[in-house]
Design a protein around this motif. Structure first.
Motif, mmCIF file in Angstrom:
data_model
loop_
_atom_site.group_PDB
_atom_site.id
_atom_site.type_symbol
_atom_site.label_atom_id
_atom_site.label_comp_id
_atom_site.label_asym_id
_atom_site.label_seq_id
_atom_site.Cartn_x
_atom_site.Cartn_y
_atom_site.Cartn_z
ATOM 1 N N UNK A 352 80.267 73.826 65.734
ATOM 2 C CA UNK A 352 80.008 72.811 66.762
ATOM 3 C C UNK A 352 78.509 72.526 66.776
ATOM 4 N N UNK A 353 78.144 71.238 66.879
ATOM 5 C CA UNK A 353 76.741 70.830 66.867
ATOM 6 C C UNK A 353 76.445 69.874 68.012
ATOM 7 N N UNK A 354 75.178 69.871 68.419
ATOM 8 C CA UNK A 354 74.636 68.796 69.263
ATOM 9 C C UNK A 354 73.329 68.338 68.620
ATOM 10 N N UNK A 363 68.675 71.851 74.679
ATOM 11 C CA UNK A 363 69.994 71.611 74.100
ATOM 12 C C UNK A 363 70.832 72.873 74.253
ATOM 13 N N UNK A 364 72.129 72.673 74.324
ATOM 14 C CA UNK A 364 73.062 73.787 74.478
ATOM 15 C C UNK A 364 74.364 73.422 73.766
ATOM 16 N N UNK A 365 74.922 74.387 73.041
ATOM 17 C CA UNK A 365 76.216 74.181 72.404
ATOM 18 C C UNK A 365 76.942 75.515 72.375
ATOM 19 N N UNK A 366 78.256 75.486 72.580
ATOM 20 C CA UNK A 366 79.055 76.705 72.639
ATOM 21 C C UNK A 366 80.216 76.628 71.661
ATOM 22 N N UNK A 367 80.690 77.796 71.248
ATOM 23 C CA UNK A 367 81.915 77.853 70.452
ATOM 24 C C UNK A 367 83.086 77.402 71.311
ATOM 25 N N UNK A 368 84.176 77.018 70.677
ATOM 26 C CA UNK A 368 85.315 76.474 71.419
ATOM 27 C C UNK A 368 85.856 77.448 72.453
ATOM 28 N N UNK A 369 85.831 78.747 72.143
ATOM 29 C CA UNK A 369 86.345 79.738 73.091
ATOM 30 C C UNK A 369 85.287 80.217 74.077
ATOM 31 N N UNK A 370 84.062 79.700 73.956
ATOM 32 C CA UNK A 370 82.995 80.070 74.878
ATOM 33 C C UNK A 370 82.414 81.445 74.660
ATOM 34 N N UNK A 371 82.809 82.126 73.586
ATOM 35 C CA UNK A 371 82.325 83.493 73.371
ATOM 36 C C UNK A 371 80.867 83.533 72.950
ATOM 37 N N UNK A 390 73.429 74.138 66.155
ATOM 38 C CA UNK A 390 74.811 74.476 65.836
ATOM 39 C C UNK A 390 75.194 75.888 66.227
ATOM 40 N N UNK A 391 76.513 76.087 66.392
ATOM 41 C CA UNK A 391 77.055 77.395 66.745
ATOM 42 C C UNK A 391 78.321 77.642 65.932
ATOM 43 N N UNK A 392 78.480 78.887 65.516
ATOM 44 C CA UNK A 392 79.736 79.326 64.899
ATOM 45 C C UNK A 392 79.987 80.769 65.280
ATOM 46 N N UNK A 406 84.168 88.500 56.633
ATOM 47 C CA UNK A 406 83.318 89.193 57.593
ATOM 48 C C UNK A 406 83.032 88.270 58.767
ATOM 49 N N UNK A 407 82.660 88.874 59.903
ATOM 50 C CA UNK A 407 82.565 88.131 61.159
ATOM 51 C C UNK A 407 81.112 87.747 61.439
ATOM 52 N N UNK A 408 80.922 86.459 61.693
ATOM 53 C CA UNK A 408 79.592 85.908 61.953
ATOM 54 C C UNK A 408 79.513 85.368 63.370
ATOM 55 N N UNK A 409 78.383 85.584 64.024
ATOM 56 C CA UNK A 409 77.969 84.821 65.202
ATOM 57 C C UNK A 409 76.648 84.154 64.835
ATOM 58 N N UNK A 410 76.617 82.825 64.792
ATOM 59 C CA UNK A 410 75.447 82.106 64.288
ATOM 60 C C UNK A 410 74.968 81.059 65.283
ATOM 61 N N UNK A 411 73.665 81.094 65.560
ATOM 62 C CA UNK A 411 72.971 79.999 66.237
ATOM 63 C C UNK A 411 71.968 79.428 65.251
ATOM 64 N N UNK A 412 71.965 78.114 65.059
ATOM 65 C CA UNK A 412 71.121 77.557 64.005
ATOM 66 C C UNK A 412 70.632 76.162 64.354
ATOM 67 N N UNK A 413 69.425 75.868 63.925
ATOM 68 C CA UNK A 413 68.863 74.518 63.979
ATOM 69 C C UNK A 413 68.596 74.107 62.533
#
Length: 519
Positions: A352-354, A363-371, A390-392, A406-413
């Motif tokens: 998801x991106x803004x 700016x703020x963006x969240x994963x679909x489940x809000x986790x 962006x968020x994943x 493998x499991x990723x939590x990513x915040x990225x510009x």
């Protein structure tokens, strides 16, 4: 068979600068590789003599750089993964390039053993191990290098496998030429899955030296909990050795960027030696600390060459504690939700991106489940570049190694335009290197944070114009904010990311992995 090339002369070391108390002198070499395909050994099964001839072409260059590192007073030199035998093999044609290596360090000294045997047959059988042992002994420093090894009585995958196991192996020799470290790569890269075996469980191998405790790993191991995190957090290593053959995988997996990020995230020193193959975007070596690099090399220009890096670093790296979720969790409600969220596939993951706009500063963006929510504070004037936050959060399957994901939590510009997602956001599919590495956008201020899970390890990445690392511009605060320093001469930004790994949600390790060309 002619077996030449052994060098028995001690290097004459001229006066070199003294190393300060509490520090040691590290060296890594990025190598221009001669591959098996260059001499036809990937199209047919070559003889052992032909394999030795190819490997000696690489060893001759590596030997010169070991000697130069010794002249500069290095305590240890790290050489690249695949740097001796190359790559491009299958399970059949790699055989003449393999050697027997003890499954754990036994203190054996192949240089001395060959001197006692003085046998061409013994030299042929142990050629690479003898060369590496003699390099260490002749130059009076630790030598760490990779080779393909074979272990017999290893029938665990049925008759098609045979009784031998093949391993991508990192060995370490001390200044006397004795074998003090052996590690089999566990987390194989995609092209290795048909060729190599792995140990039943990942092994955390460390070596005690006068300049601290070293941990052993190879290439993709960096991305996984074991051995790398276990070595850093459980076993208390000071320095991670990471030979690799890694190319620029945009936007979040460039070798030198990941090396820098993991040194910062794990609060350890990290030595990385890559192969130099500019046409494949393969470059990225360095000597890294928790505060940034002491030396780094990344160059894919057609005129570029290999490079020896030497630098002094702390024996005991200086550590700091970061709570990566604190700022974002405490301040999330102060950031408004965007109504213009869009999606894009980045390296096979759906983000998801803004979009970031010149007339806004948050700016703020969240994963679909809000986790996982990512927030940014910024000031910039956007002209030709379009940047988005962006968020994943989820399982990543591409390059999933022997486990599969493998499991990723990513915040990225990153540069990412909602009007042209395919040509701007899906960067692993873009072949325009200038677009991927260049920027004309200067952020006069920029802060990035995320609501990471308590167990997530976070690795901060900051790439500036021409994908350079600029540690003087990077600030990480104890409450989990990655920022660009505002009082320095600013540089155009390519990307800013918080690469989170939630290891407990990785796929399970296999019960009995078999090289997949046998399946």
């Amino acid at each position: 068979m002619q077996l030449l090339y052994l060098s028995w002369c001690l290097v004459c070391i001229s006066a070199v600068p003294l190393v300060e108390e509490g520090k040691w002198r590290a060296a890594v070499y990025e190598h221009v590789l001669v591959t098996a395909s260059d001499v036809g050994c990937t199209e047919t099964v070559c003889t052992r003599d032909q394999a030795i001839e190819l490997m000696e072409a690489n060893l001759a260059v590596l030997r010169d750089n070991v000697e130069e590192a010794a002249r500069q007073g290095a305590d240890l030199i790290l050489l690249p993964e695949d740097g001796i035998h190359g790559y491009g093999f299958n399970r059949e044609n790699i055989v003449p390039f393999l050697e027997g290596v003890p499954q754990s360090a036994d203190g054996s000294n192949q240089c001395a053993l060959y001197s006692a045997e003085d046998s061409s047959e013994y030299l042929s059988e142990h050629y690479v191990m003898i060369q590496l042992s003699c390099m260490a002994q002749s130059n009076g420093l630790y030598v760490a290098a990779c080779l393909g090894s074979v272990v017999g009585d290893c029938d665990h995958c049925g008759p098609d496998h045979g009784t031998d196991c093949f391993y991508n192996t990192l060995v370490v020799f001390d200044p006397e030429g004795s074998l003090v470290g052996v590690y089999h790569k566990y987390n194989l890269w995609t092209s290795e899955l048909p060729i190599y075996d792995i140990d039943k469980l990942p092994a955390a191998v460390s070596v005690e030296t006068p300049f601290g405790k070293l941990g052993l790993s190879i290439c993709e191991d960096l991305l996984w909990r074991s051995p790398v995190v276990d070595l850093a957090e459980r076993d208390g290593i000071d320095t991670l050795l990471l030979p690799l053959s890694w190319w620029d995988m945009f936007p979040h997996q460039l070798a030198h960027s990941n090396e820098d990020a993991w040194a910062r995230g794990l609060q350890i020193n990290l030595l990385a030696a890559d192969n130099h193959v500019p046409q494949d975007w393969n470059s990225g070596s360095g000597i890294f600390t928790p505060a940034g690099h002491a030396a780094v090399y990344h160059n894919i220009s057609t005129s570029s060459t290999g490079k020896l890096l030497v630098a002094d670093i702390d024996i005991k790296p200086r550590k700091s504690h970061v709570n990566w979720a604190e700022f974002a969790s405490n301040n999330l409600d102060h950031f408004e939700d965007s109504e213009d969220v869009f999606t894009a596939i980045v390296y096979d993951d759906l983000y998801n991106f803004v979009k970031l706009n010149s007339d806004e500063n948050t700016a703020k963006v969240c994963s679909d489940d809000g986790s996982l929510c990512c927030i940014a504070e910024y000031s910039a004037v956007f002209e030709s570049d379009v940047f988005s936050l962006g968020v994943f959060s989820g399982s990543h399957i591409k390059d999933g190694s022997v486990s599969g994901s493998f499991y990723i939590e990513m915040c990225t510009i990153i540069k990412c335009d909602p009007e042209d997602v395919w040509n701007t956001c899906t960067q692993d599919m873009i072949m325009d290197y200038d677009y991927l590495t260049r920027s004309n956008t200067i952020f006069t201020s920029l802060k990035l944070a995320g609501t990471f899970s308590d167990s997530t390890r976070v690795f901060p990445e900051a790439l500036f114009d021409e994908v350079t690392l600029r540690p003087e511009l990077v600030l990480i605060t104890p409450d989990g904010v990655l920022s660009i320093r505002e009082k320095f001469e600013l540089q155009p930004l390519v990307s800013l990311s918080l690469f989170g790994r939630r290891y407990e949600d990785d796929a399970d390790i296999p019960d009995n992995f078999c090289p997949n060309e046998l399946n």
